[in-house]
Every structure is written in structure tokens, then in C-alpha cells.
Write an enzyme that holds these catalytic residues in place. Structure first.
Site, PDB file in Angstrom:
ATOM      1  N   GLU A   7       0.221   2.989  -3.428  1.00 29.04           N
ATOM      2  CA  GLU A   7       0.000   2.289  -2.163  1.00 29.04           C
ATOM      3  C   GLU A   7       0.192   0.782  -2.271  1.00 29.04           C
ATOM      4  O   GLU A   7       0.364   0.108  -1.265  1.00 29.04           O
ATOM      5  CB  GLU A   7      -1.403   2.607  -1.630  1.00 29.04           C
ATOM      6  CG  GLU A   7      -1.565   2.330  -0.156  1.00 29.04           C
ATOM      7  CD  GLU A   7      -2.737   3.075   0.452  1.00 29.04           C
ATOM      8  OE1 GLU A   7      -3.568   2.407   1.070  1.00 29.04           O
ATOM      9  OE2 GLU A   7      -2.800   4.313   0.324  1.00 29.04           O
ATOM     10  N   ASP A 103      -3.452   6.301  -2.126  1.00 27.80           N
ATOM     11  CA  ASP A 103      -4.913   6.392  -2.164  1.00 27.80           C
ATOM     12  C   ASP A 103      -5.341   7.788  -1.755  1.00 27.80           C
ATOM     13  O   ASP A 103      -4.809   8.369  -0.802  1.00 27.80           O
ATOM     14  CB  ASP A 103      -5.535   5.362  -1.210  1.00 27.80           C
ATOM     15  CG  ASP A 103      -5.698   4.006  -1.889  1.00 27.80           C
ATOM     16  OD1 ASP A 103      -5.184   3.844  -3.007  1.00 27.80           O
ATOM     17  OD2 ASP A 103      -6.328   3.121  -1.293  1.00 27.80           O
ATOM     18  N   TYR A 309     -13.795   5.528  -6.393  1.00 32.93           N
ATOM     19  CA  TYR A 309     -13.171   5.405  -5.073  1.00 32.93           C
ATOM     20  C   TYR A 309     -14.212   5.042  -4.006  1.00 32.93           C
ATOM     21  O   TYR A 309     -15.253   5.699  -3.896  1.00 32.93           O
ATOM     22  CB  TYR A 309     -12.484   6.720  -4.716  1.00 32.93           C
ATOM     23  CG  TYR A 309     -11.680   6.666  -3.434  1.00 32.93           C
ATOM     24  CD1 TYR A 309     -10.470   5.980  -3.382  1.00 32.93           C
ATOM     25  CD2 TYR A 309     -12.131   7.293  -2.279  1.00 32.93           C
ATOM     26  CE1 TYR A 309      -9.735   5.924  -2.208  1.00 32.93           C
ATOM     27  CE2 TYR A 309     -11.394   7.242  -1.102  1.00 32.93           C
ATOM     28  CZ  TYR A 309     -10.195   6.556  -1.071  1.00 32.93           C
ATOM     29  OH  TYR A 309      -9.475   6.499   0.093  1.00 32.93           O
TER      30      TYR A 309
END
Length: 634
Positions: A7, A103, A309
Site C-alpha cells: 500500500e 493492508d 495492526y
């Protein structure tokens, strides 16, 4: 050749290093049978109205509703984006296999799927799905790549969300701007309506009105001091002074008698691990950070491989994380800030025996794509003050999760004077348990932040705003049932107080529970399914309300502006302003992601709702206009 796409460039460089793709090329890295490239977040977006029809190019009530027969995507108008897309497209057309390394979430899936669609990908596609950016996690992820089809529901949920936001945002914004906007000011005033931003604004406006319309009312509280301890009448508030004075005269000069003494032992469990919203709430309360600042900071910690995350809405870990926790603890043991090791003694206290495995921490049934936010165990270096603060909260919350419960004793003493009952409650900590993790003196200094920097950021309510509320220890004298003696009564006049303004912390909680005021963690978790907005999008929604000048910040309080209030007052359609109804939409989007609801049905329902909203507003014959107010004030 296998083409990997991340990303952003920094993530691509980490992946390329691990794969051995060490040769730098224009827009990608190459080597060892891999080419690793990247996007810059979104490269594509849904087409704009004028891309579908010339009739939709100009704002007109007659053109509404705008509902394309089929939605399309286009490249964002930016030379840098066009150049990078050309690189990606060329690599894709020559690829034997593509590995989507975006992601691991709904937005990340949508970003990469749109790029692949725009490039006309024909070859097989695999998916890298990881919860942290450590070298170990990346290697494990590449050893267990998933088929792209596994994440089709995730993509459909993201696509449905994007289309839903387009349908409602484009149509309702033009509808309300043309119908109710005061457009005598230069280019005119755009009245922005959004699927999530408008009900969020409605929450703030409703609270603002409750405060503005509040009329304080007096009440009287009867209390008495016996043996240097204040007891308060259990009858509660007296609404008239006469009633209070009558009760006062009844007990004045008469003996105070202890009628009951009870002691009850209790326990308090450690706070649950952080999800994004609870982390943003604590950072706002403790440090005054905005939701957006916290999100940016935790994203930075994630990319530095220090935390997992961040865009998550669960506070649990799956069972397979448990064996890795001692290694994480070891990393925290070694962590040092300014030459001090703030977690060493706390971790050391857990050593010598297996870490406890509580269902409150480890519950795979409550984990979907990602688990709670925890440290990775890699000792941090070179952090900013904000990063140290956020990391410190996450580290201490993780350590505390393995500590025993806090044990306390609550003493309740009941007294009586001539039939009027009084009560006092005291609390005594018997064993601090997990609270010792947060009881370190000058904990802020250990992370490199001075007391002065962290001072003055309390919650607007005036309460202590630390990430873990301190226990107020009130140790009472020893009272005996039946004892009696003199006392000093008081009758105090007080006034009712208005509701408190939303802060970003309390607004995030309200968005999470679709406007319901809930303190209980378990009940709040049950309401998350119907919260408005995603954890990752709520910060952006709040910032949008500031940019539109619908709300303003006064110290830590959020206030609605004249324009924000006028906009909500003008909207008659409950669908646009109800947090509860918006929460139902969010639930459907989550159900699409979990294959419990059909994406096509969601879009069709939304199209019908847009038609109804347009027809209802067009039928309004009033001449209501939203004044310019303070929309131009900076």
C-alpha cells in the site's frame, strides 16, 4: 515472475528486503524471482457524476436522484499516481502471479482490487494477510498465502460501503445545497451530507441543544458529621428548602445511632486489551490527542514493527498468539527510554511460571481478521513523544492483562436519627493486583515526557483522565452497630448541572454504540455491531465536521456551530440523522463481510431510500434556508 504490491513504498521496501528483491528500479524493486511495487493509498476512485452523464455535470434538482446503472472506477487525477499506475500495469501484464500485500483490512482490499481491475489483471492472485510488520510475521505470511477468493466478501463489503457513501453523499449534498443552501455568497455554500458524518453531527447538535436549553434547578442535600465522618441522607435530594429544613430540624440535637455495618470483599479484573477506539479514547482523555492524531501515531508504530495492526475493533487475542507472549514480554523487559527500563520490574514479577491464559484475553471466537492491539516485542528506538506515550499505554495494558485481579474491601455504614437514614461507604485496597502496572510514580517521565507536558489534559468533565481510573481509597473509622453519639447536621443548597459537552473521547464511544450511553464494557462490546462508521474511519469523520465548520473545539469540548445546528434542524429524514438507523446500515455492511447479507440487496435498498429522500425534500414547499452563519469563520 511474481509481482507483489503493497500500500505504500516503505512497506514495499520491507517486503522486498525479506524476499531478496534488492535491485531498485523505477517504481518497483526486483530480485529472486519477485518484483515488489506499491500504491500511494488509493490510486482509483469511483467515477464522478459528470463521468456518467452530461446532465449530471451541472447541479440541478431536476437531475436528482443520480443513480448510475453500473458504477465504474477511474484513476485519481494526479500525475504521480498516473506514472506509478503505468509501472504497476506493465508489471501486471507480464506477471505469472500477483501477491496482494495491501493492508489487511476492508480499505486495503478495496485499494488493490480496484488497481487490479483498472489494469485488467488476468493471472492468478494470492493474498498476504498479516497482523504485524515484523520480519517473522512477513515470512510466516508468505509461507501461508491465501487465495484471493477467500477475501471476496471483504471486497464486496468495501465496495458496498463506497457505493453507499457515493449514492447518499452525492445526491443528498446536491439536494440540500440546492434546496436549502443560502447561495448568495460568491460560489455558494455547499451543505455536505454524509452517511456517517450527518448522524454524528446530529449527536453533537442534540447534546448542544440540551446544554443550551438547560435550566438549573435548586435542590438541598441533608448530611451530618459523626466521629469526623460525613454521612449523607439516603432519601436523596430535597426539591424544596422547606422540606429540607423540616428534616434538618427533626434530627438537630438528637443522637446519631449506627444501625448497620457491612463489609464486602470484591475484585476488579484487568482492563481489556486495546482496540482502536478504546486507544483513541484513552489518548484523548490522558494526553488530549485527537482521534486522527492517535490513528496516525499508532499507524506509525505499526509500520515501525513495534505494535500490531491498528484498525481493529476487537479486544481479544486468538489462541495461537499465546505461545508468542513470553517472547513479547522479553522484548518489553529489554525496552529502555532515556536509559531507564520502565517495564523490567513489572515483567520480572510475571517470570518463573507460565503466563495465565484468561478467556477475557484469549478468545478466538471474538477475533475475525485481526486481533487486539499489542506490542510486537521489538524494543522501540527513536520514538517521538507522542509515539512513546501511545506505546506506553499499549505496553502497560498488555502487561496488566496477565496480572491478577485487584482485590478490595467495601465497607458500608448505615446510621439513623429519628427515623431518617444516613449512609457512608468506604473502600480499601487489599491487593493492588494489575493496578500496580499503572501505579509507577512519574510514569510519564519514564517515557521521556515531563509532568508539565502531560498536565492539564484532563477530561472536560473534571474527572481524573488517566487511562486507568485510580481507586479512591476511603478508609473509615471502626464503627459498631448500636453505638450512638452527638453529630453535626448540615443542609446544603446545590443546583442541577447540564449534560456535558462531547469530547472526542466521549463522541468516539457514542459512535461506537450508535449514540447509546453505555459504561459497561460487556454491553458496549455487544453494541459495536451497530456502531456508526468503522474504527478506522471515525477519526476522519470528526475531522470532516471540523473542516465543514459544522463543529468547533473549545478546549477539549466539541461544540456545534450555528451552521451545524441549522443543517440538522433542516433535515427531516430520520434516515439521515439517526445514529441508530445508520448503525443498522453498518451492521448490514459487516454482515456482507461475513457472508450473512447480500451486497446487491444492500445497494438496491439504498437506491430506494435515496429516491424517497429526494421525493420528500422536493415536496417541501417551505422557504427554509440555512444562513451562512459562521461557515466562513476560520
Amino acid at each position: 515472475m511474481k509481482v507483489c504490491i503493497a500500500e505504500k513504498p516503505s512497506v514495499a521496501r520491507d517486503i522486498a528486503r525479506i524476499l531478496g528483491a534488492n535491485k531498485s528500479c523505477d517504481g518497483y524493486m526486483e530480485g529472486n524471482g519477485y518484483q515488489v511495487t506499491w500504491t500511494f493509498g488509493h490510486l482509483c476512485e469511483l467515477k464522478e457524476p459528470n463521468d456518467y452523464s452530461e446532465n449530471w455535470k451541472h447541479w440541478s434538482l431536476a437531475a436528482l436522484p443520480m443513480i448510475p446503472p453500473r458504477f465504474g472506477i477511474k484513476l485519481i487525477e494526479d500525475e504521480g499516481i498516473k506514472k506509478q499506475f503505468a509501472v504497476i500495469e506493465k508489471l501486471y501484464h507480464a506477471a505469472d502471479e500477483i501477491i496482494n500485500c495491501g493492508d489487511a483490512g476492508q480499505e486495503g482490499e478495496l485499494i488493490q482490487r480496484w488497481v487490479m481491475q483498472k489494469a485488467g489483471v488476468k493471472c492468478p492472485v494470492k493474498r498476504l494477510w498479516i497482523s504485524s510488520m515484523t520480519d517473522e510475521a512477513i515470512r510466516e505470511g508468505f509461507a501461508s498465502l491465501k487465495e484471493q477468493d477467500v477475501y471476496q466478501p471483504l471486497y464486496l463489503a468495501g465496495l458496498s460501503r463506497a457505493i453507499g457513501d457515493w449514492l447518499l453523499g452525492m445526491n443528498a449534498t446536491r439536494l440540500y445545497t440546492l434546496k436549502y443552501g443560502n447561495n448568495n455568497y460568491g460560489k455558494g455554500q455547499v451543505l455536505s451530507i454524509g452517511r456517517v458524518q450527518t448522524p454524528t453531527l446530529a449527536l453533537i447538535v442534540q447534546r448542544q441543544k440540551e446544554i443550551n436549553n438547560f435550566k438549573p434547578e435548586p435542590y438541598w442535600v441533608l448530611a451530618t458529621v459523626y466521629r469526623d465522618t460525613q454521612f449523607t441522607a439516603t432519601k436523596g435530594k430535597f426539591t424544596s428548602k422547606e422540606e429540607g429544613e423540616k428534616a434538618f430540624s427533626t434530627i438537630e440535637g438528637k443522637p446519631f445511632t449506627i444501625t448497620n455495618v457491612t463489609k464486602k470483599k470484591g475484585t476488579e479484573q484487568p482492563k481489556q486489551l486495546y482496540d482502536l477506539t478504546s486507544l483513541q479514547v484513552d489518548c484523548n482523555r490522558k494526553y488530549g490527542y485527537s482521534a486522527e492524531m492517535t490513528l496516525n501515531t499508532i499507524q506509525s508504530l505499526y509500520e515501525k514493527k513495534l505494535t500490531t495492526y491498528p484498525r481493529v475493533d476487537t479486544q481479544y487475542l486468538p489462541d495461537d498468539v499465546y505461545p508468542k507472549c513470553p517472547q513479547t514480554m522479553n522484548g518489553l523487559f529489554q525496552t529502555a527510554f532515556a536509559g531507564k527500563r520502565p517495564y523490567a520490574e513489572l515483567v520480572k514479577a510475571l517470570g518463573g511460571k507460565p503466563l495465565p491464559k484468561s478467556k477475557r484475553v484469549f478468545d478466538g471466537s471474538k477475533v475475525t481478521d485481526h486481533h487486539a492491539i499489542i506490542p510486537t516485542g521489538i524494543p522501540p528506538q527513536g520514538l517521538t513523544d507522542a509515539e512513546k506515550n501511545v506505546y506506553n499505554l499499549i505496553a502497560r495494558r498488555f502487561i496488566a492483562a496477565f496480572y491478577p485481579d485487584c482485590k478490595f474491601s467495601t465497607t458500608t455504614v448505615i446510621g439513623e436519627v429519628d427515623g431518617i437514614e444516613f449512609k457512608v461507604t468506604g473502600k480499601e485496597i487489599l491487593d493492588q493486583g494489575w493496578r500496580v502496572v499503572f501505579a509507577t510514580p512519574n510514569a510519564t517521565k519514564e517515557t521521556g515526557i515531563t509532568e508539565e507536558q502531560s498536565a492539564g489534559n484532563g477530561d472536560a468533565s473534571g474527572k481524573d483522565s488517566s487511562a486507568v481510573e485510580p481507586v479512591s481509597e476511603v478508609t473509615l473509622p471502626s464503627f459498631t452497630k448500636g453505638e450512638t453519639g452527638p453529630h453535626t447536621p448540615t443542609l446544603t443548597e446545590k443546583q442541577t448541572t447540564p449534560p456535558k459537552h462531547y469530547t472526542e473521547a466521549s463522541l468516539l464511544r457514542a459512535m461506537e454504540t450508535a449514540g447509546k450511553l453505555v459504561d459497561d464494557d460487556t454491553l458496549r462490546a455487544a453494541l459495536k455491531e451497530n456502531g456508526i462508521g468503522r474504527p478506522s474511519s471515525r477519526a476522519g469523520i470528526i475531522e470532516t465536521l471540523f473542516k465543514r465548520h459544522y463543529i468547533r473545539r473549545k478546549r477539549k469540548n466539541l461544540e456545534a456551530t450555528e451552521t451545524g445546528i441549522a443543517l440538522i434542524d433542516t433535515i427531516r429524514e430520520k434516515l439521515l440523522i439517526s445514529a441508530e438507523l445508520t448503525g443498522i446500515w453498518e451492521k448490514k455492511l459487516r454482515d456482507i463481510e461475513h457472508k450473512k447479507y447480500d451486497a446487491g440487496q444492500f445497494i438496491n435498498e439504498l437506491k430506494e431510500q435515496i429516491n424517497n429522500i429526494v421525493n420528500d425534500v422536493l415536496a417541501d414547499n417551505s422557504n427554509r434556508k440555512i444562513g451562512q452563519g459562521d461557515v466562513n469563520k476560520k
